[in-house]
Motif scaffolding. Structure first.
Motif, PDB file in Angstrom:
ATOM      1  N   THR A 184      35.269  37.703  32.049  1.00  0.00           N
ATOM      2  CA  THR A 184      35.766  37.785  33.327  1.00  0.00           C
ATOM      3  C   THR A 184      35.737  39.073  33.762  1.00  0.00           C
ATOM      4  O   THR A 184      35.057  40.036  33.194  1.00  0.00           O
ATOM      5  CB  THR A 184      37.301  37.232  33.158  1.00  0.00           C
ATOM      6  N   SER A 185      36.320  39.374  35.147  1.00  0.00           N
ATOM      7  CA  SER A 185      36.254  40.783  35.702  1.00  0.00           C
ATOM      8  C   SER A 185      36.946  41.767  34.942  1.00  0.00           C
ATOM      9  O   SER A 185      37.765  41.981  34.155  1.00  0.00           O
ATOM     10  CB  SER A 185      36.946  40.663  36.999  1.00  0.00           C
ATOM     11  N   GLY A 187      37.188  44.681  36.419  1.00  0.00           N
ATOM     12  CA  GLY A 187      38.132  45.564  37.408  1.00  0.00           C
ATOM     13  C   GLY A 187      37.088  46.713  37.822  1.00  0.00           C
ATOM     14  O   GLY A 187      35.915  46.435  38.068  1.00  0.00           O
ATOM     15  N   THR A 232      32.185  36.873  37.978  1.00  0.00           N
ATOM     16  CA  THR A 232      32.741  36.846  39.256  1.00  0.00           C
ATOM     17  C   THR A 232      34.120  36.103  39.389  1.00  0.00           C
ATOM     18  O   THR A 232      34.500  35.837  40.370  1.00  0.00           O
ATOM     19  CB  THR A 232      31.694  35.748  40.119  1.00  0.00           C
ATOM     20  N   ARG A 234      38.218  36.705  38.152  1.00  0.00           N
ATOM     21  CA  ARG A 234      39.302  37.575  37.370  1.00  0.00           C
ATOM     22  C   ARG A 234      39.810  36.740  36.406  1.00  0.00           C
ATOM     23  O   ARG A 234      39.699  35.449  36.270  1.00  0.00           O
ATOM     24  CB  ARG A 234      40.312  38.031  38.292  1.00  0.00           C
ATOM     25  N   SER A 238      40.980  33.674  39.997  1.00  0.00           N
ATOM     26  CA  SER A 238      40.459  34.140  41.463  1.00  0.00           C
ATOM     27  C   SER A 238      39.180  34.770  41.595  1.00  0.00           C
ATOM     28  O   SER A 238      38.740  35.294  40.547  1.00  0.00           O
ATOM     29  CB  SER A 238      41.499  34.922  42.048  1.00  0.00           C
ATOM     30  N   CYS A 240      35.817  37.343  42.486  1.00  0.00           N
ATOM     31  CA  CYS A 240      35.920  38.535  42.739  1.00  0.00           C
ATOM     32  C   CYS A 240      34.126  39.169  42.914  1.00  0.00           C
ATOM     33  O   CYS A 240      33.392  38.064  42.302  1.00  0.00           O
ATOM     34  CB  CYS A 240      36.377  39.741  41.534  1.00  0.00           C
ATOM     35  N   PRO A 241      33.865  40.158  43.553  1.00  0.00           N
ATOM     36  CA  PRO A 241      32.369  40.616  43.946  1.00  0.00           C
ATOM     37  C   PRO A 241      31.921  40.457  42.295  1.00  0.00           C
ATOM     38  O   PRO A 241      32.727  41.020  41.372  1.00  0.00           O
ATOM     39  CB  PRO A 241      32.591  41.722  44.494  1.00  0.00           C
ATOM     40  N   SER A 243      29.698  41.731  39.052  1.00  0.00           N
ATOM     41  CA  SER A 243      29.480  43.131  38.277  1.00  0.00           C
ATOM     42  C   SER A 243      28.277  43.714  38.642  1.00  0.00           C
ATOM     43  O   SER A 243      27.287  43.041  38.941  1.00  0.00           O
ATOM     44  CB  SER A 243      29.586  42.861  36.605  1.00  0.00           C
TER      45      SER A 243
END
Ligand code: NAD
Length: 391
Positions: A184-185, A187, A232, A234, A238, A240-241, A243
């Protein structure tokens, strides 16, 4: 005399009874970046050190700063790092923010005469790190890079064996750092502008530093990085852009001494858990003997020779903690508690006074190698490491 206990990283941590001359006022420290590493490493390190006092917490997230202000027992909080840089209530900063903010915060701090311990990687490029080295040197303050793994007891012992000739002439350095992290993301860590690079700057740079410390300068490297996980989503599902950074990195390097090195790091090594610490293996093969450090058992070192298979041995007591440290090496989880020695070194360097080890010059040396790895990957060729003299 002081004897107390602290709640640290979820465990009750007993501090050894020790003395500290009451006439010496404590070094007043501000933490900038009240995130994971501050909570896991720096605050417990400060709580163990009677020569230091955590006075202020700075985080752009006011709720986080407020929460940790009371949890950590600091006196005041702010969301603006300039405030701690200009405060007459602060002697030193621990900077543990995302990588893109290290240079501006460090430079503002040292210009106000504050001592700085800054997390690795010091910056996103060697040019950025060089500006930090120059500013700290001009200011004449103590500067330190957060290369935590130098402080592992087995690493201290390995360095001793090497420098006293017990391994003979070092020929090969080998480093593996394998983690099994969720895909996952990450951040800010997956945004190139914020992090600089992924696994290479987050994990492998520590091991570049270990090698430089043990075997001296590298002359050239051939490196590669790769991204496998797009990240992509989180943790909460949800979107997210994607990596923008690597999650695998590898290097072959030539040392000035004639030795060679091989590094590999990944966060996608399924099954490499070791109780959450992952797989870390750092090895030196010398002309007489081999020695191996492993993170999840940092109080043991494996040693082997032509007449003895690689066998674990206990790290001798004098390498378990730094000289004078109140930390009881029998307390806590070994793979966690040696990290508290980073703060001990920073405060010791301020008080003695002397340069901290590792300092910003060490941070720059590692960054020059990491930058060369990225260039090697881009150009698909060996890259010479620029020589940089200490200011
Ligand atoms: N030495 C080690 O073993 C080690 C381990 C983990 C992380 N790190 C390094 O420590 C740094 C922080 O990592 P982390 O995992 O704690 O990250 P994190 O995201 O958990 O925490 C960073 C904190 O900084 C705050 N912040 C962001 N910009 C700020 C600013 N301008 N001023 C004040 N606060 C700001 C964020 O709100 C957050 O609370 C990174 O450079 C990372 O590479 C080092």
């Amino acid at each position: 005399m002081l004897s107390t206990s602290h709640l640290v990283a979820g465990t009750v941590f007993m501090m050894a009874t020790m003395s500290f001359p009451p006439s010496i006022p404590p070094i007043r420290v501000a933490i900038v970046g009240a995130g994971a590493i501050s909570e896991f490493q720096h605050v417990p390190g400060l709580q163990l050190d009677p020569r230091a006092e955590l006075v202020a917490v700075c985080d752009v997230d006011p709720q986080r700063a407020d929460l940790l202000l009371s949890k950590w027992g600091a006196r005041w909080m702010t969301t603006d790092f300039h405030e701690v840089c200009h405060s007459s209530d602060v002697d030193a900063l621990i900077i543990a923010t995302p990588n893109d903010t290290h240079a501006p915060i460090t430079i503002a701090a040292v210009q106000q005469g504050k001592h700085v311990l800054c997390e690795k990687p010091l910056g996103r490029t060697a040019a950025e790190v060089r500006s930090m080295v120059q500013a700290a040197h001009r200011a004449g303050v103590v500067h330190m890079t957060g290369f935590t793994y130098r402080f592992a007891p087995a690493m201290r012992y390995l360095r001793h064996l090497l420098t006293t000739g017990a391994l003979g002439q070092p020929r090969h350095f080998r480093s593996q750092r394998f983690l099994d992290l969720p895909e996952t993301s990450w951040g800010w860590r997956q945004v190139r502008d914020r992090a600089g690079a992924g696994n290479l700057f987050d994990m492998t740079i520590h091991r570049i530093d270990l090698a430089l410390d043990l075997l001296g300068p590298l002359t050239e490297v051939c490196g590669d990085v790769r991204q496998f996980a797009r990240r992509t989503l989180r943790e909460d599902g949800s979107p997210c852009p994607a990596s923008e950074v690597d999650d695998w990195s590898a290097i072959i390097g030539h040392f000035e001494s004639g030795a060679v090195g091989v590094w590999e790091g990944t966060t996608l090594a399924k099954g490499h858990h070791h109780g959450g610490f992952g797989h870390e293996w750092a090895e030196i093969n010398g002309s007489e003997a081999s020695a191996v450090y492993r993170l999840h058992q940092p109080n043991q070192l494996w040693r082997g020779s032509p007449t003895r298979d690689l066998t674990p041995e206990e790290v001798p007591a004098e390498f378990l903690t730094p000289a004078g440290s109140p930390r009881d090496p029998k307390e806590g989880v070994p793979a966690v508690v040696f990290r508290y020695d980073v703060v001990w070194e920073f405060i010791s360097a301020i008080l003695e006074p002397r340069s901290a080890v590792p300092d910003f010059c060490d941070g720059l040396a590692a960054q020059l190698v990491a930058d060369a790895v990225l260039q090697s990957h881009r150009d698909r060729r060996w890259v010479t490491i620029p020589t940089e003299t200490r200011p």
